[in-house]
Design a protein around this motif. Structure first.
Motif, PDB file in Angstrom:
ATOM      1  N   UNK A  87       2.549  -5.617   9.254  1.00  0.00           N
ATOM      2  CA  UNK A  87       2.647  -4.839   8.040  1.00  0.00           C
ATOM      3  C   UNK A  87       1.701  -5.645   6.972  1.00  0.00           C
TER       4      UNK A  87
ATOM      5  N   UNK B 156      -1.419 -10.805   1.267  1.00  0.00           N
ATOM      6  CA  UNK B 156      -0.219 -10.060   0.711  1.00  0.00           C
ATOM      7  C   UNK B 156       0.864 -10.923   0.217  1.00  0.00           C
TER       8      UNK B 156
ATOM      9  N   UNK C 208       7.975  -9.993  -2.449  1.00  0.00           N
ATOM     10  CA  UNK C 208       9.371 -10.452  -2.827  1.00  0.00           C
ATOM     11  C   UNK C 208      10.317 -10.015  -1.935  1.00  0.00           C
TER      12      UNK C 208
ATOM     13  N   UNK D  19      11.450  -0.849 -10.888  1.00  0.00           N
ATOM     14  CA  UNK D  19      12.164  -1.866 -10.228  1.00  0.00           C
ATOM     15  C   UNK D  19      10.905  -2.794  -9.494  1.00  0.00           C
ATOM     16  N   UNK D  20      10.269  -1.770  -8.807  1.00  0.00           N
ATOM     17  CA  UNK D  20       9.390  -2.432  -7.626  1.00  0.00           C
ATOM     18  C   UNK D  20       8.309  -3.288  -8.881  1.00  0.00           C
TER      19      UNK D  20
ATOM     20  N   UNK E  17       9.871  -6.564 -10.132  1.00  0.00           N
ATOM     21  CA  UNK E  17      10.077  -7.640  -9.144  1.00  0.00           C
ATOM     22  C   UNK E  17       8.837  -8.204  -8.706  1.00  0.00           C
ATOM     23  N   UNK E  18       7.800  -7.315  -8.514  1.00  0.00           N
ATOM     24  CA  UNK E  18       6.331  -7.783  -8.102  1.00  0.00           C
ATOM     25  C   UNK E  18       5.447  -8.306  -9.132  1.00  0.00           C
TER      26      UNK E  18
ATOM     27  N   UNK F 108      -6.381  -4.162  -3.154  1.00  0.00           N
ATOM     28  CA  UNK F 108      -7.359  -5.144  -2.516  1.00  0.00           C
ATOM     29  C   UNK F 108      -7.380  -6.539  -3.085  1.00  0.00           C
ATOM     30  N   UNK F 109      -6.523  -6.839  -4.078  1.00  0.00           N
ATOM     31  CA  UNK F 109      -6.200  -7.969  -4.550  1.00  0.00           C
ATOM     32  C   UNK F 109      -7.459  -8.806  -5.192  1.00  0.00           C
ATOM     33  N   UNK F 110      -7.871  -8.162  -6.362  1.00  0.00           N
ATOM     34  CA  UNK F 110      -9.106  -8.865  -6.898  1.00  0.00           C
ATOM     35  C   UNK F 110      -8.907 -10.089  -7.283  1.00  0.00           C
TER      36      UNK F 110
ATOM     37  N   UNK G 170      -5.526 -12.417  -7.646  1.00  0.00           N
ATOM     38  CA  UNK G 170      -4.388 -11.637  -7.421  1.00  0.00           C
ATOM     39  C   UNK G 170      -4.023 -11.335  -6.041  1.00  0.00           C
ATOM     40  N   UNK G 171      -2.708 -11.521  -5.801  1.00  0.00           N
ATOM     41  CA  UNK G 171      -2.199 -11.145  -4.606  1.00  0.00           C
ATOM     42  C   UNK G 171      -2.691  -9.807  -3.823  1.00  0.00           C
ATOM     43  N   UNK G 172      -2.862  -9.299  -2.682  1.00  0.00           N
ATOM     44  CA  UNK G 172      -2.865  -8.257  -2.291  1.00  0.00           C
ATOM     45  C   UNK G 172      -1.507  -7.507  -2.195  1.00  0.00           C
ATOM     46  N   UNK G 173      -1.316  -6.086  -2.352  1.00  0.00           N
ATOM     47  CA  UNK G 173       0.000  -5.398  -2.042  1.00  0.00           C
ATOM     48  C   UNK G 173      -0.709  -4.158  -0.938  1.00  0.00           C
ATOM     49  N   UNK G 174      -0.765  -4.653   0.168  1.00  0.00           N
ATOM     50  CA  UNK G 174      -1.360  -3.665   0.999  1.00  0.00           C
ATOM     51  C   UNK G 174      -0.303  -2.613   1.401  1.00  0.00           C
TER      52      UNK G 174
ATOM     53  N   UNK H 163       1.077  -1.873   3.782  1.00  0.00           N
ATOM     54  CA  UNK H 163       2.242  -2.381   4.582  1.00  0.00           C
ATOM     55  C   UNK H 163       3.420  -3.007   3.664  1.00  0.00           C
ATOM     56  N   UNK H 164       3.012  -3.468   2.793  1.00  0.00           N
ATOM     57  CA  UNK H 164       3.711  -4.340   1.573  1.00  0.00           C
ATOM     58  C   UNK H 164       4.413  -3.487   0.830  1.00  0.00           C
TER      59      UNK H 164
ATOM     60  N   UNK I 126       5.217   4.099  -3.105  1.00  0.00           N
ATOM     61  CA  UNK I 126       5.658   3.065  -3.788  1.00  0.00           C
ATOM     62  C   UNK I 126       4.638   2.852  -4.925  1.00  0.00           C
TER      63      UNK I 126
END
Lengths: 382, 292
Positions: A214, A219, A222, B168-169, B172-173, B210-212, B215-219, B221-222, B227
């Motif tokens: 995934x 990535x 949390x 909430x998301x 958290x993130x 893409x996480x410029x 920044x972390x990516x939030x693909x 699958x994540x 969401x």
């Protein structure tokens, strides 16, 4: 001071003596001192300012009672009307009293120039010698110098008074050892969390399990243990094992985890590599300094920064502290994959998460890994 | 009927002519081609072509505007001292190009701790061409459709639900770097997490994807596409939040509030002190009591 005409900055001292003391300039009076009309006017001004203050106070009470607050309340310039009027009226009430008092002092109160010479701050020689003599006489009369037995027993008894404080502080709550031994709920105590062997790593908020596939490189997730969402391997756990209320909050706060996927080649630490799955590493989200939740991660450097005091941990190198006040590396959660292909923990965190406490030992990451291998070997090997 | 019979009769008279076979073949071919054109998924065939054309045109733009740092084939370049000039663009996808060029971050004005947002250099048409070219280098996230990112497609009830979940998301993130309300915040070594309240929903979606920069990516699958849209709905709801507390001062917390207190607050106090100590007006007249 004399004037210097030739451009040099030297003070011509001999000329000072020749100048007479100019004394104070002649006093000039304020209009309010000499003109009764001006005086009346100033009096009215001050009274008006005090009156305005009173008006503001009344308006404050009125707006407090009448204006509706909260969401969908009336607004002034896009701000809550209640806040704006309360602030303006109370501020005005205080400000007008202040301005009035100052105006009073400047225009109406006595306007006389006074000269007061400065006097030395220390007491006179006479006073000082008298005080020392009195102190000496007191010491002599008490005989504390001549009677060491009394002196020493007094010192001893006062020092012992510290013990009740220590005893009472110690008994303020159960010690960490007590909690660990009695374990009123899973993961109780400072040494443990609810993470168990084969417990799934799930996304926080939504509680869904995660497959290694995934996640893309870069990535960050949390994560929380699955038990927080009352499930085990996707199946709801029996009623009595569901965490609720304060227990749930404590378990959740201690077990909070940051999951990160990086290029496996970026990992520089053998322990970290052993505990990762395809470059996916999991670390405690609780800072080892004073326990703030951390998740300011820089994707390009794998540096996790704590927003409270800027402690920075290198996630590619066993959570090593590379900056800031944290004294210990960030605990890493050993990961593996279960038979359905979801990420699971190999067990609980190998070391206590969060800030230091008295009974806690500090080991290097290599030692932690060695201890963990022995412990899990004992549990599974026999 | 009679008309048909007559024409069939006429046709059958020509049937044995030597050219008939050739004509029949041509008619059959034209018919097949025409039928194919009508019934085949013609739009995809057409866009495939234009996609390839776009990529070709995008390559021309790329060679002029991007290749000096990212390499002639988007492979990334390093300076002689090993410093990264521009990262490899293989596999970053069209979404990354649309974000970076669309928000004006690329082409970069100068290297530094943070790539600055500015007025975009390319128009959307050219951005699409560049995106098509970079997407052709390797598989990566594509530009999201309006339905994917725009929370205005929600009904009222859906939006309320989405704001709750997205909130909430977000908390958290995203909050760690971008602040509770999306105001943004400081990052190590001179970087910063940008303000989200003036970022378009599409670019928020692409940034997550893409996480410029750092920044972390939030693909997907994540954080799933649904969401992501919910998170955007939350950020949009933050934009419409009135400032009940008065001045928000950028919502940055103690830094801006302290600055305001020190500069404006102390400034006002100094002003009052000057007024208090200033010379009062003096009269040339003598006081009556003293004259007497």
């Amino acid at each position: 001071m004399s004037e210097v005409h030739d451009g040099s900055h030297e003070i011509e001292a001999h000329t000072d003596a020749l100048l007479p003391d100019p004394g104070l300039p002649e006093h000039t009076w304020r209009p309010t001192d000499v003109d009764p009309k001006a005086e009346k006017r100033a009096e009215r001004q001050v009274a008006t300012l005090f009156g305005l203050s009173a008006l503001c106070t009344v308006l404050f009470v009125v707006s407090y009672v009448t204006i509706r607050t909260g969401v969908n309340g009336p607004t002034i310039l896009g701000w809550g009307a209640s806040n704006v009027t309360l602030g303006l009226t109370l501020g005005g009430a205080l400000l007008f009293i202040g301005i009035g008092v100052i105006q009073w002092a400047r225009k109406l109160m006595a306007d006389v120039e006074m000269v007061e010479l400065r006097h030395p701050a220390s007491s006179s020689e006479e006073d000082r010698s008298m005080t020392v003599a009195a102190l000496q006489a007191g010491l002599e009369e008490s005989g504390i110098g001549r009677r060491p037995l009394i002196r020493n027993t007094l010192i001893g008894s006062v020092a012992l008074l510290g013990v009740p404080a220590v005893v009472m502080l110690k008994d303020l709550g159960p010690t960490n050892k007590d909690v660990t031994e009695s374990a009123p709920y899973p993961g109780a105590g400072l040494e443990h969390t609810v993470w168990r062997s084969q417990m799934r790593v799930v996304r926080d908020v939504v509680g869904t399990p995660i497959r290694p596939g995934d996640l893309e490189i870069g990535d960050l997730v949390n994560a929380e243990p699955e038990i927080i969402f009352g499930k085990n391997k996707g199946v709801p756990v029996p009623e009595d094992q569901v965490l609720e209320g304060a227990d749930l909050q404590i378990a959740k706060s201690k077990a909070a985890t940051v999951l990160l996927r990086m290029d496996p080649d970026d990992i520089v630490n053998d322990v970290t590599r052993n505990w990762s799955v395809n470059g996916i590493v999991a670390y405690s989200k609780i800072c080892t300094h004073v326990g703030c939740p951390i998740s300011l991660n820089e994707r390009t450097t794998h540096h996790l920064l704590c927003p409270c005091h800027q402690s920075t941990f290198d996630l590619a190198d066993g959570g090593k502290v590379i900056f800031g006040p944290a004294g210990r590396h960030l605990p890493q959660l050993p990961l593996t994959v279960d038979d359905e292909g979801f990420l699971v923990a190999q067990g609980d965190y190998p070391e206590p998460v969060g800030p230091s406490y008295w009974e806690r030992n500090t080991y290097s990451l290599e030692q932690v890994a060695k201890n963990y291998a022995t412990k899990t070997g004992e549990e599974t090997g026999q | 009927m009679r008309l048909l019979n007559r024409s069939v009769g006429r046709l059958s008279r020509h049937r044995r002519r030597p050219l008939a076979g050739v004509v029949l073949l041509l008619v059959a071919l034209a018919l097949t081609g025409g039928l194919y054109a009508v019934f085949s998924p013609s739009s995809s065939a057409e866009s495939d072509q234009t996609q390839a054309e776009k990529a070709a045109q995008g390559r021309q733009l790329f060679l002029v505007g991007c290749a000096s740092c990212h390499g002639q084939n988007g492979e990334g370049l390093k300076a002689q001292d090993g410093k990264l000039l521009g990262p490899s663009l293989i596999g970053v996808g069209a979404a990354a190009v649309d974000f970076q060029v669309g928000t004006g971050r690329m082409p970069m004005a100068q290297p530094g701790a943070q790539v600055q947002k500015k007025r975009p250099t390319y128009d959307q048409d050219d951005i699409d061409k560049l995106a098509a070219y970079v997407a052709s280098l390797g598989p990566g996230p594509s530009v999201p459709t309006k339905n994917q990112y725009d929370p205005s497609t929600y009904t009222d009830a859906q939006r309320k639900q989405a704001v709750t979940l997205g909130g909430q998301i977000f908390l958290t993130n995203c909050t760690a770097c971008h602040n509770f309300t999306g105001e943004g915040g400081a990052m190590p070594r001179g970087g910063y997490a940008p303000k989200l309240l003036d970022t378009k929903p599409k670019y928020i979606y692409e940034a997550m994807l893409t996480g410029p920069q750092s920044m972390d990516t939030f693909s997907n699958g994540n954080i799933s596409p649904q969401e992501k849209k919910a998170v955007i709905a939350y950020v949009e709801s933050m934009k419409n939040q009135p400032g009940y507390g008065g001045f928000s001062l950028g919502g940055l917390g103690p830094v801006s509030e302290g600055l305001f207190a020190w500069v404006v607050g102390l400034g006002i106090l100094v002003g009052f002190a000057v007024w208090i100590a200033a010379h009062t007006t003096r009269s040339s007249k003598k006081k009556k009591g003293l004259e007497a």
